[in-house]
Design a protein around this motif. Structure first.
Motif, mmCIF file in Angstrom:
data_model
loop_
_atom_site.group_PDB
_atom_site.id
_atom_site.type_symbol
_atom_site.label_atom_id
_atom_site.label_comp_id
_atom_site.label_asym_id
_atom_site.label_seq_id
_atom_site.Cartn_x
_atom_site.Cartn_y
_atom_site.Cartn_z
ATOM 1 N N THR A 1 0.819 -1.211 0.000
ATOM 2 C CA THR A 1 0.000 0.000 0.000
ATOM 3 C C THR A 1 0.850 1.257 0.000
ATOM 4 O O THR A 1 0.357 2.331 -0.304
ATOM 5 N N GLY A 2 2.112 1.157 0.382
ATOM 6 C CA GLY A 2 2.969 2.328 0.482
ATOM 7 C C GLY A 2 2.855 2.948 1.858
ATOM 8 O O GLY A 2 2.362 2.332 2.795
ATOM 9 N N PRO A 3 3.282 4.198 1.991
ATOM 10 C CA PRO A 3 3.251 4.838 3.309
ATOM 11 C C PRO A 3 1.820 5.134 3.774
ATOM 12 O O PRO A 3 0.975 5.545 2.983
ATOM 13 N N VAL A 4 1.581 4.901 5.060
ATOM 14 C CA VAL A 4 0.281 5.153 5.678
ATOM 15 C C VAL A 4 0.527 6.017 6.903
ATOM 16 O O VAL A 4 1.410 5.732 7.708
ATOM 17 N N ARG A 5 -0.255 7.076 7.040
ATOM 18 C CA ARG A 5 -0.142 7.967 8.201
ATOM 19 C C ARG A 5 -1.114 7.479 9.265
ATOM 20 O O ARG A 5 -2.290 7.283 8.991
#
Length: 143
Positions: free
Chosen positions: A95-99
Protein backbone atom coordinates in the motif's frame (compact mmCIF):
# COMPACT_ATOMS: atom_id res chain seq x y z
CA UNK A 1 1.88 18.95 28.45
CA UNK A 2 0.56 16.53 31.03
CA UNK A 3 -2.81 16.28 32.76
CA UNK A 4 -1.72 18.28 35.79
CA UNK A 5 -1.03 21.32 33.58
CA UNK A 6 -4.58 21.90 32.38
CA UNK A 7 -7.70 22.97 34.24
CA UNK A 8 -9.91 20.22 35.66
CA UNK A 9 -12.96 21.43 33.75
CA UNK A 10 -11.12 21.82 30.43
CA UNK A 11 -11.42 19.12 27.81
CA UNK A 12 -8.08 18.20 26.23
CA UNK A 13 -9.50 18.66 22.72
CA UNK A 14 -10.60 22.22 23.55
CA UNK A 15 -7.16 23.00 24.90
CA UNK A 16 -5.50 21.50 21.83
CA UNK A 17 -7.74 23.58 19.55
CA UNK A 18 -6.84 26.70 21.56
CA UNK A 19 -3.14 25.95 21.06
CA UNK A 20 -3.67 25.48 17.35
CA UNK A 21 -5.66 28.72 17.09
CA UNK A 22 -2.66 30.59 18.46
CA UNK A 23 -0.13 28.71 16.35
CA UNK A 24 -1.89 28.48 12.98
CA UNK A 25 -2.76 31.07 10.37
CA UNK A 26 -6.40 32.19 10.85
CA UNK A 27 -7.55 30.91 7.46
CA UNK A 28 -5.90 27.52 8.01
CA UNK A 29 -7.42 27.28 11.47
CA UNK A 30 -10.91 28.01 10.12
CA UNK A 31 -10.39 25.36 7.44
CA UNK A 32 -9.29 22.89 10.12
CA UNK A 33 -12.41 23.62 12.18
CA UNK A 34 -14.59 23.04 9.13
CA UNK A 35 -12.99 19.62 8.61
CA UNK A 36 -13.13 18.43 12.24
CA UNK A 37 -16.49 19.92 13.27
CA UNK A 38 -18.64 17.00 12.01
CA UNK A 39 -16.45 14.43 13.77
CA UNK A 40 -16.39 16.42 17.01
CA UNK A 41 -20.19 16.78 16.94
CA UNK A 42 -20.58 13.06 16.32
CA UNK A 43 -18.24 12.26 19.20
CA UNK A 44 -20.23 14.51 21.54
CA UNK A 45 -23.44 12.72 20.59
CA UNK A 46 -22.09 9.19 20.90
CA UNK A 47 -18.73 7.70 21.82
CA UNK A 48 -17.39 5.32 19.16
CA UNK A 49 -17.29 1.59 19.80
CA UNK A 50 -14.06 1.46 17.85
CA UNK A 51 -11.13 3.85 17.93
CA UNK A 52 -10.53 3.40 14.21
CA UNK A 53 -11.31 6.80 12.70
CA UNK A 54 -10.38 8.10 9.27
CA UNK A 55 -10.92 11.46 7.65
CA UNK A 56 -13.11 11.32 4.57
CA UNK A 57 -10.72 11.40 1.58
CA UNK A 58 -13.34 13.22 -0.50
CA UNK A 59 -13.51 16.05 2.04
CA UNK A 60 -9.77 16.33 2.66
CA UNK A 61 -8.09 15.53 -0.66
CA UNK A 62 -7.56 19.20 -1.54
CA UNK A 63 -6.33 20.21 1.92
CA UNK A 64 -2.65 20.82 2.67
CA UNK A 65 -1.03 17.87 4.44
CA UNK A 66 -0.39 19.97 7.57
CA UNK A 67 -4.11 20.63 8.00
CA UNK A 68 -4.98 16.97 7.39
CA UNK A 69 -2.37 15.96 9.97
CA UNK A 70 -3.68 18.44 12.54
CA UNK A 71 -7.26 17.34 11.88
CA UNK A 72 -6.27 13.74 12.61
CA UNK A 73 -4.56 14.83 15.83
CA UNK A 74 -7.57 16.92 16.92
CA UNK A 75 -9.91 13.98 16.41
CA UNK A 76 -7.51 11.63 18.19
CA UNK A 77 -7.38 14.04 21.14
CA UNK A 78 -11.19 14.13 21.24
CA UNK A 79 -11.41 10.33 21.13
CA UNK A 80 -8.63 9.50 23.57
CA UNK A 81 -8.67 12.56 25.83
CA UNK A 82 -4.87 12.54 25.58
CA UNK A 83 -2.55 15.30 24.42
CA UNK A 84 0.43 13.03 23.67
CA UNK A 85 -0.87 11.67 20.36
CA UNK A 86 1.63 11.57 17.53
CA UNK A 87 1.28 11.14 13.82
CA UNK A 88 3.65 8.58 12.33
CA UNK A 89 4.14 7.41 8.78
CA UNK A 90 4.48 3.65 8.41
CA UNK A 91 5.65 1.94 5.23
CA UNK A 92 3.28 -0.91 4.47
CA UNK A 93 4.15 -3.42 1.76
CA UNK A 94 1.50 -3.35 -0.94
CA UNK A 95 0.00 0.00 0.00
CA UNK A 96 2.97 2.33 0.48
CA UNK A 97 3.25 4.84 3.31
CA UNK A 98 0.28 5.15 5.68
CA UNK A 99 -0.14 7.97 8.20
CA UNK A 100 -1.38 6.77 11.60
CA UNK A 101 -2.10 8.59 14.85
CA UNK A 102 -0.97 6.76 17.97
CA UNK A 103 0.21 7.44 21.49
CA UNK A 104 3.79 8.54 22.13
CA UNK A 105 4.87 5.18 23.56
CA UNK A 106 3.71 3.26 20.51
CA UNK A 107 5.19 5.85 18.14
CA UNK A 108 8.61 5.22 19.71
CA UNK A 109 8.33 1.41 19.61
CA UNK A 110 9.47 -0.15 16.29
CA UNK A 111 7.95 -3.51 17.25
CA UNK A 112 4.50 -2.01 17.84
CA UNK A 113 4.76 -0.01 14.60
CA UNK A 114 5.56 -3.25 12.76
CA UNK A 115 2.46 -4.85 14.32
CA UNK A 116 0.35 -1.91 13.17
CA UNK A 117 1.81 -2.22 9.67
CA UNK A 118 0.87 -5.91 9.69
CA UNK A 119 -2.72 -5.08 10.67
CA UNK A 120 -2.95 -2.46 7.93
CA UNK A 121 -1.48 -4.88 5.39
CA UNK A 122 -4.01 -7.58 6.41
CA UNK A 123 -6.92 -5.13 6.23
CA UNK A 124 -5.79 -4.06 2.75
CA UNK A 125 -5.61 -7.71 1.62
CA UNK A 126 -9.07 -8.41 3.06
CA UNK A 127 -10.49 -5.36 1.31
CA UNK A 128 -8.97 -6.40 -2.01
CA UNK A 129 -10.38 -9.90 -1.60
CA UNK A 130 -13.84 -8.47 -0.88
CA UNK A 131 -13.55 -6.20 -3.93
CA UNK A 132 -12.78 -9.27 -6.05
CA UNK A 133 -15.81 -11.09 -4.68
CA UNK A 134 -18.00 -8.05 -5.26
CA UNK A 135 -16.72 -7.64 -8.83
CA UNK A 136 -17.31 -11.34 -9.57
CA UNK A 137 -20.84 -10.94 -8.20
CA UNK A 138 -21.53 -7.80 -10.29
CA UNK A 139 -21.78 -5.72 -7.11
CA UNK A 140 -20.29 -2.26 -6.49
CA UNK A 141 -16.61 -2.35 -5.55
CA UNK A 142 -16.22 1.19 -4.24
CA UNK A 143 -16.23 0.53 -0.51
Amino acid sequence: MNESEFPRDGRPVDMYLDLLRVRMDSEDYQLLLKVVAPALRALEEQRPESLDFALDPQDTRQLPQEIRDEAALVIATAVTGRLDNQLVEIDVDGTGPVRVVTDAGTAADPGRLAEIAGCIRQRHQDTEELRGIAAASDMPTDF
